[in-house]
Every structure is written in structure tokens, then in C-alpha cells.
Design a protein around this motif. Structure first.
Motif, PDB file in Angstrom:
ATOM      1  N   GLY A  12     -24.206 -33.761  39.628  1.00  0.00           N
ATOM      2  CA  GLY A  12     -25.165 -32.929  38.908  1.00  0.00           C
ATOM      3  C   GLY A  12     -24.582 -31.552  38.661  1.00  0.00           C
ATOM      4  O   GLY A  12     -23.470 -31.236  39.101  1.00  0.00           O
ATOM      5  N   ARG A  13     -25.352 -30.733  37.971  1.00  0.00           N
ATOM      6  CA  ARG A  13     -24.853 -29.388  37.678  1.00  0.00           C
ATOM      7  C   ARG A  13     -25.993 -28.442  37.350  1.00  0.00           C
ATOM      8  O   ARG A  13     -27.088 -28.857  36.967  1.00  0.00           O
ATOM      9  N   PHE A  14     -25.688 -27.154  37.505  1.00  0.00           N
ATOM     10  CA  PHE A  14     -26.575 -26.102  37.017  1.00  0.00           C
ATOM     11  C   PHE A  14     -25.713 -25.250  36.093  1.00  0.00           C
ATOM     12  O   PHE A  14     -24.569 -24.942  36.431  1.00  0.00           O
ATOM     13  N   ALA A  15     -26.268 -24.908  34.916  1.00  0.00           N
ATOM     14  CA  ALA A  15     -25.414 -24.286  33.902  1.00  0.00           C
ATOM     15  C   ALA A  15     -26.071 -23.059  33.281  1.00  0.00           C
ATOM     16  O   ALA A  15     -26.505 -23.084  32.137  1.00  0.00           O
ATOM     17  N   PRO A  16     -26.152 -21.970  34.034  1.00  0.00           N
ATOM     18  CA  PRO A  16     -26.781 -20.774  33.475  1.00  0.00           C
ATOM     19  C   PRO A  16     -25.907 -20.099  32.415  1.00  0.00           C
ATOM     20  O   PRO A  16     -24.681 -20.188  32.475  1.00  0.00           O
ATOM     21  N   SER A  17     -26.568 -19.441  31.468  1.00  0.00           N
ATOM     22  CA  SER A  17     -25.852 -18.586  30.522  1.00  0.00           C
ATOM     23  C   SER A  17     -25.843 -17.188  31.122  1.00  0.00           C
ATOM     24  O   SER A  17     -26.881 -16.724  31.592  1.00  0.00           O
ATOM     25  N   PRO A  18     -24.711 -16.512  31.099  1.00  0.00           N
ATOM     26  CA  PRO A  18     -24.657 -15.176  31.721  1.00  0.00           C
ATOM     27  C   PRO A  18     -25.221 -14.110  30.799  1.00  0.00           C
ATOM     28  O   PRO A  18     -24.535 -13.176  30.416  1.00  0.00           O
ATOM     29  N   LEU A  46     -21.395 -25.846  39.536  1.00  0.00           N
ATOM     30  CA  LEU A  46     -21.909 -24.668  38.846  1.00  0.00           C
ATOM     31  C   LEU A  46     -21.033 -24.404  37.628  1.00  0.00           C
ATOM     32  O   LEU A  46     -19.807 -24.331  37.731  1.00  0.00           O
ATOM     33  N   ARG A  47     -21.703 -24.300  36.474  1.00  0.00           N
ATOM     34  CA  ARG A  47     -20.977 -24.020  35.237  1.00  0.00           C
ATOM     35  C   ARG A  47     -21.563 -22.760  34.614  1.00  0.00           C
ATOM     36  O   ARG A  47     -22.785 -22.594  34.595  1.00  0.00           O
ATOM     37  N   ILE A  48     -20.711 -21.888  34.149  1.00  0.00           N
ATOM     38  CA  ILE A  48     -21.188 -20.681  33.472  1.00  0.00           C
ATOM     39  C   ILE A  48     -21.033 -20.908  31.969  1.00  0.00           C
ATOM     40  O   ILE A  48     -19.924 -21.066  31.460  1.00  0.00           O
ATOM     41  N   ASP A  49     -22.167 -20.937  31.284  1.00  0.00           N
ATOM     42  CA  ASP A  49     -22.168 -21.217  29.837  1.00  0.00           C
ATOM     43  C   ASP A  49     -21.901 -19.934  29.054  1.00  0.00           C
ATOM     44  O   ASP A  49     -22.805 -19.322  28.487  1.00  0.00           O
ATOM     45  N   ASP A  50     -20.618 -19.569  29.032  1.00  0.00           N
ATOM     46  CA  ASP A  50     -20.247 -18.291  28.412  1.00  0.00           C
ATOM     47  C   ASP A  50     -19.520 -18.480  27.084  1.00  0.00           C
ATOM     48  O   ASP A  50     -18.676 -17.664  26.712  1.00  0.00           O
ATOM     49  N   THR A 180     -20.747 -24.308  19.005  1.00  0.00           N
ATOM     50  CA  THR A 180     -22.154 -24.198  19.393  1.00  0.00           C
ATOM     51  C   THR A 180     -22.390 -24.837  20.760  1.00  0.00           C
ATOM     52  O   THR A 180     -21.612 -25.675  21.235  1.00  0.00           O
ATOM     53  N   TYR A 181     -23.510 -24.450  21.332  1.00  0.00           N
ATOM     54  CA  TYR A 181     -23.961 -24.993  22.618  1.00  0.00           C
ATOM     55  C   TYR A 181     -23.929 -26.524  22.612  1.00  0.00           C
ATOM     56  O   TYR A 181     -23.445 -27.146  23.556  1.00  0.00           O
ATOM     57  N   GLN A 182     -24.445 -27.133  21.521  1.00  0.00           N
ATOM     58  CA  GLN A 182     -24.559 -28.603  21.497  1.00  0.00           C
ATOM     59  C   GLN A 182     -23.201 -29.271  21.697  1.00  0.00           C
ATOM     60  O   GLN A 182     -23.077 -30.196  22.498  1.00  0.00           O
ATOM     61  N   ALA A 184     -20.334 -27.827  22.802  1.00  0.00           N
ATOM     62  CA  ALA A 184     -19.664 -27.390  24.030  1.00  0.00           C
ATOM     63  C   ALA A 184     -20.174 -28.167  25.239  1.00  0.00           C
ATOM     64  O   ALA A 184     -19.387 -28.720  26.014  1.00  0.00           O
ATOM     65  N   ILE A 185     -21.495 -28.282  25.369  1.00  0.00           N
ATOM     66  CA  ILE A 185     -21.952 -28.870  26.629  1.00  0.00           C
ATOM     67  C   ILE A 185     -21.712 -30.386  26.697  1.00  0.00           C
ATOM     68  O   ILE A 185     -21.552 -30.930  27.768  1.00  0.00           O
ATOM     69  N   VAL A 186     -21.652 -31.022  25.532  1.00  0.00           N
ATOM     70  CA  VAL A 186     -21.333 -32.456  25.542  1.00  0.00           C
ATOM     71  C   VAL A 186     -19.906 -32.655  26.087  1.00  0.00           C
ATOM     72  O   VAL A 186     -19.646 -33.541  26.905  1.00  0.00           O
ATOM     73  N   ILE A 198     -30.326 -32.283  35.138  1.00  0.00           N
ATOM     74  CA  ILE A 198     -31.717 -31.897  35.420  1.00  0.00           C
ATOM     75  C   ILE A 198     -31.835 -30.444  34.964  1.00  0.00           C
ATOM     76  O   ILE A 198     -31.106 -29.577  35.464  1.00  0.00           O
ATOM     77  N   ARG A 199     -32.721 -30.171  34.007  1.00  0.00           N
ATOM     78  CA  ARG A 199     -32.794 -28.827  33.418  1.00  0.00           C
ATOM     79  C   ARG A 199     -34.187 -28.590  32.856  1.00  0.00           C
ATOM     80  O   ARG A 199     -35.063 -29.445  32.972  1.00  0.00           O
ATOM     81  N   GLY A 200     -34.373 -27.433  32.226  1.00  0.00           N
ATOM     82  CA  GLY A 200     -35.695 -27.040  31.755  1.00  0.00           C
ATOM     83  C   GLY A 200     -36.142 -27.802  30.516  1.00  0.00           C
ATOM     84  O   GLY A 200     -35.328 -28.270  29.712  1.00  0.00           O
ATOM     85  N   ASP A 202     -37.346 -26.814  27.840  1.00  0.00           N
ATOM     86  CA  ASP A 202     -37.003 -26.240  26.531  1.00  0.00           C
ATOM     87  C   ASP A 202     -35.798 -26.932  25.915  1.00  0.00           C
ATOM     88  O   ASP A 202     -35.546 -26.798  24.724  1.00  0.00           O
ATOM     89  N   LEU A 203     -35.043 -27.687  26.724  1.00  0.00           N
ATOM     90  CA  LEU A 203     -33.838 -28.336  26.199  1.00  0.00           C
ATOM     91  C   LEU A 203     -34.029 -29.818  25.901  1.00  0.00           C
ATOM     92  O   LEU A 203     -33.095 -30.486  25.459  1.00  0.00           O
ATOM     93  N   ILE A 204     -35.249 -30.328  26.106  1.00  0.00           N
ATOM     94  CA  ILE A 204     -35.437 -31.777  25.897  1.00  0.00           C
ATOM     95  C   ILE A 204     -35.179 -32.136  24.428  1.00  0.00           C
ATOM     96  O   ILE A 204     -34.586 -33.180  24.138  1.00  0.00           O
ATOM     97  N   SER A 239     -37.705 -16.231  30.595  1.00  0.00           N
ATOM     98  CA  SER A 239     -36.265 -16.271  30.386  1.00  0.00           C
ATOM     99  C   SER A 239     -35.722 -14.870  30.516  1.00  0.00           C
ATOM    100  O   SER A 239     -36.467 -13.897  30.575  1.00  0.00           O
ATOM    101  N   LYS A 240     -34.407 -14.824  30.493  1.00  0.00           N
ATOM    102  CA  LYS A 240     -33.777 -13.509  30.606  1.00  0.00           C
ATOM    103  C   LYS A 240     -34.145 -12.677  29.388  1.00  0.00           C
ATOM    104  O   LYS A 240     -34.188 -11.478  29.429  1.00  0.00           O
ATOM    105  N   LEU A 241     -34.437 -13.358  28.287  1.00  0.00           N
ATOM    106  CA  LEU A 241     -34.729 -12.629  27.049  1.00  0.00           C
ATOM    107  C   LEU A 241     -36.051 -11.887  27.114  1.00  0.00           C
ATOM    108  O   LEU A 241     -36.202 -10.834  26.536  1.00  0.00           O
TER     109      LEU A 241
HETATM  110  N1  GLU Z   1     -26.918 -22.603  29.506  1.00  0.00           N
HETATM  111  C1  GLU Z   1     -28.190 -23.111  29.093  1.00  0.00           C
HETATM  112  C2  GLU Z   1     -29.270 -22.089  29.400  1.00  0.00           C
HETATM  113  O1  GLU Z   1     -29.086 -21.248  30.254  1.00  0.00           O
HETATM  114  C3  GLU Z   1     -28.578 -24.380  29.806  1.00  0.00           C
HETATM  115  C4  GLU Z   1     -27.705 -25.492  29.462  1.00  0.00           C
HETATM  116  C5  GLU Z   1     -28.190 -26.838  29.978  1.00  0.00           C
HETATM  117  O2  GLU Z   1     -28.707 -26.914  31.099  1.00  0.00           O
HETATM  118  O3  GLU Z   1     -27.995 -27.794  29.257  1.00  0.00           O
HETATM  119  O4  GLU Z   1     -30.313 -22.150  28.769  1.00  0.00           O
END
Ligand code: GLU
Length: 300
Positions: A12-18, A46-50, A180-182, A184-186, A198-200, A202-204, A239-241
Motif C-alpha cells: 500500500g501507499r500514502f501519496a501526499p502532495s507537498p 510513502l510517496r511525495i507527489d511533487d 499530469t497526475y493521471q 504520473a501516478i499510474v 486506499i485514498r480519499g 475525491d479521487l474515485i 484540504s491544504k487549499l
Molecule cells: N497526491 C494526491 C493528493 O494529495 C493523492 C494521490 C492519490 O492518492 O492517488 O491529493
């Protein structure tokens, strides 16, 4: 592009954007992905989505890592950074282009807005060939088929999307030369041999796009589970935003997060140390207890 991993074991992984501090909403995603991995004797990365350097907030990556460490998370491999994998994204783009699926798009946002229905790209540049050399700036889009893509979400159940009607041809490489995110993460999930995402929630709606890219690139599709998105009582995404508060990492916060995730943890004062909490959570963790909801209101 090399990967030695197979999807036979749980990774598994957690992938926050910094792009800000770790907030309560991302703590939920981190906890759910971590506990589910450990409950399956799996690994957790742990992956940093930078990839999008414009959105990177200086120092936020270190803040996120520090918060995770203080909260007691332990990842099994060195942190993976998207910014170190540009050549891999380039290679994946090359494969998609060779498959005849990619075309250049010169449209401005304004043009698209004027012509698009429901914000779906109306295919204006679909028949345009990629120029050998050009001073003009363009994005690269991928042609999507008229096809339903569905999957069985581990938390939300059956999810289905018709890519052409609901999403349209989407951008793989931006006009400002950023993958793009799409895409890169694939590539990231493939390289890291991720078996479970396993993630939020908003990404479904991004998942079918990612599955489509996996199919085109010949990558296995991980299992997906989308946890409810934490929102404020006035329905703002935590969100951070929206300048959500930095999360605290004390036991009370961890217990609250686990309860919101539907887990039968004890009271904070019943755990002597943080590690007792984690040990107990791994023992009792059940993904099926996570509420099957899109959003969850948090008074935080
Ligand atoms: N980096 C993305 C975010 O922080 C999440 C990526 C993912 O879990 O697929 O929203």
C-alpha cells in the motif's frame, strides 16, 4: 522502466502532495492505507507527489514527513519522489504515442469552455498529428474509447464511469511541459508494485482514467478503496487549499481519526504509548467498517 514487484503481496501507499501541511483529511487517508496494509501483513510506502513543481510549497514536504513520524507512521522503503521519475513518465508517454492514442491539443481554456458540454473536451484537435517540431505550445491528450469502465471499490462498492461521456479525452502532458497526475501516478503505482490504493473519495472519479491508462500500458490494476472525504460543517473540503489546520499528532487525534474510520479503538487514555494504539489498530482493523459515504463532516 523496471519493476521487480508483483502484485501478489500487499503493498500500500500514502501519496501526499507537498502543497501544504498534513491536515486531518490527509491523516485519515494515511491511517486507512497504513492500517489496512499492516492488517494484511503488507508493506506501506510513502510517496511525495511533487510532479507539479508550481504547486509545491517550500518545506511542506518536510513538515508532512515530520508530522507522519510524530504520529508514529513507519514506511518500509526510502521515500519515493515523483520528481525523480520524469524519464519513466516520458517512456510511458512514448508507449502511448506509439499506440496511436495521443494527439496535440492547441485549444485554450476559453475556447474549450465556449464549445464544451459539461466541461468535456469536444475533440476539436482529435485528428491533429503531433508535429515533429513546432514553436507552438500544445498539450497532449489521450483519446478515450466509448466504453464503460467499472470496478468494485473495497469501501464504496460498484463504481462505473463512461469515459467518453463523463470525462472525455484527457490531458497527459500539459502545455507547460508537466506530466499530469493521471499519467504520473499510474506509472508510480506500477514502479512501486502497489497492490492496494486506499485514498480519499475525491479521487474515485479519477480511478477509471487510471485503469484505462493501466490497460493501455499493460500494467496490472491495483485494488482501490476510497474513504469518505473529510469536510467542514459548511461542506468545505479539508484540504491544504482551504487552509485547513495542521494536524496534531497526539493520541487523542489518532483515536478520533480511527473512530471516524469506523474502527472500535479504545479511549485515548486506555493506551499507554502511541505504539500500543497502532498495535491495537492493526489487530482490529476492518476496511468494511469504514463508512460507505462520500463525505464525512468533521468538527475540527
Ligand atoms: N497526491 C494526491 C493528493 O494529495 C493523492 C494521490 C492519490 O492518492 O492517488 O491529493
Amino acid at each position: 522502466m523496471h519493476t521487480n514487484q508483483t502484485l501478489k503481496s500487499y503493498r500500500g501507499r500514502f501519496a501526499p502532495s507537498p502543497s501544504g501541511e498534513l491536515h486531518f483529511g490527509s491523516l485519515l487517508a494515511a491511517m486507512a492505507s497504513y492500517a489496512d496494509a499492516r492488517a494484511h501483513q503488507g508493506q506501506w510506502l510513502l510517496r511525495i507527489d511533487d510532479i507539479d513543481q508550481v504547486r509545491v510549497v517550500p518545506d511542506s514536504e518536510q513538515h508532512i514527513i515530520n508530522s507522519l513520524e510524530q504520529a508514529g507512521f513507519e514506511w518500509d522503503e526510502p521515500v519515493y519522489y515523483q520528481s525523480q521519475h520524469i524519464a519513466d513518465y516520458q517512456q510511458a508517454l512514448g508507449n502511448l504515442t506509439a499506440g496511436g492514442l495521443i494527439y496535440p491539443c492547441y485549444c485554450s481554456r476559453k475556447q474549450i469552455k465556449a464549445l464544451a458540454r459539461d466541461n468535456i473536451y469536444p475533440g476539436i484537435c482529435r485528428e491533429t498529428a503531433i508535429p515533429d517540431e513546432s514553436a507552438d505550445e500544445y498539450a497532449l491528450r489521450i483519446r478515450v474509447p466509448e466504453q464503460n469502465l467499472s470496478f468494485n471499490d473495497l469501501i464504496q462498492g460498484h463504481y462505473c464511469q463512461q469515459l467518453d461521456k463523463e470525462v472525455g479525452d484527457f490531458i497527459i502532458f500539459r502545455r507547460d511541459k508537466v506530466f499530469t497526475y493521471q499519467l504520473a501516478i499510474v506509472v508510480d503505482e506500477y514502479l512501486a508494485g502497489i497492490s492496494h490504493v486506499i485514498r480519499g473519495h475525491d479521487l474515485i472519479s479519477s480511478t477509471p482514467r487510471q485503469m484505462f491508462l493501466q490497460q493501455q500500458l499493460g500494467f496490472a490494476t491495483p485494488r482501490y478503496g476510497h474513504i469518505p472525504l473529510a469536510v467542514t460543517p459548511d461542506n468545505l473540503k479539508l484540504s491544504k487549499l482551504s487552509h485547513a489546520k495542521k494536524v496534531t499528532t497526539d493520541l487523542t487525534t489518532l483515536v478520533l481519526a480511527a473512530r471516524i474510520l469506523g474502527q472500535a479503538v479504545l479511549k485515548a487514555e486506555d493506551y499507554q504509548h502511541q505504539q500500543d494504539f497502532w498495535k491495537h489498530l492493526f489487530q482490529i482493523w476492518q476496511l468494511k467498517q469504514v463508512p460507505k459515504m462520500e463525505k464525512i463532516e468533521i468538527m475540527y
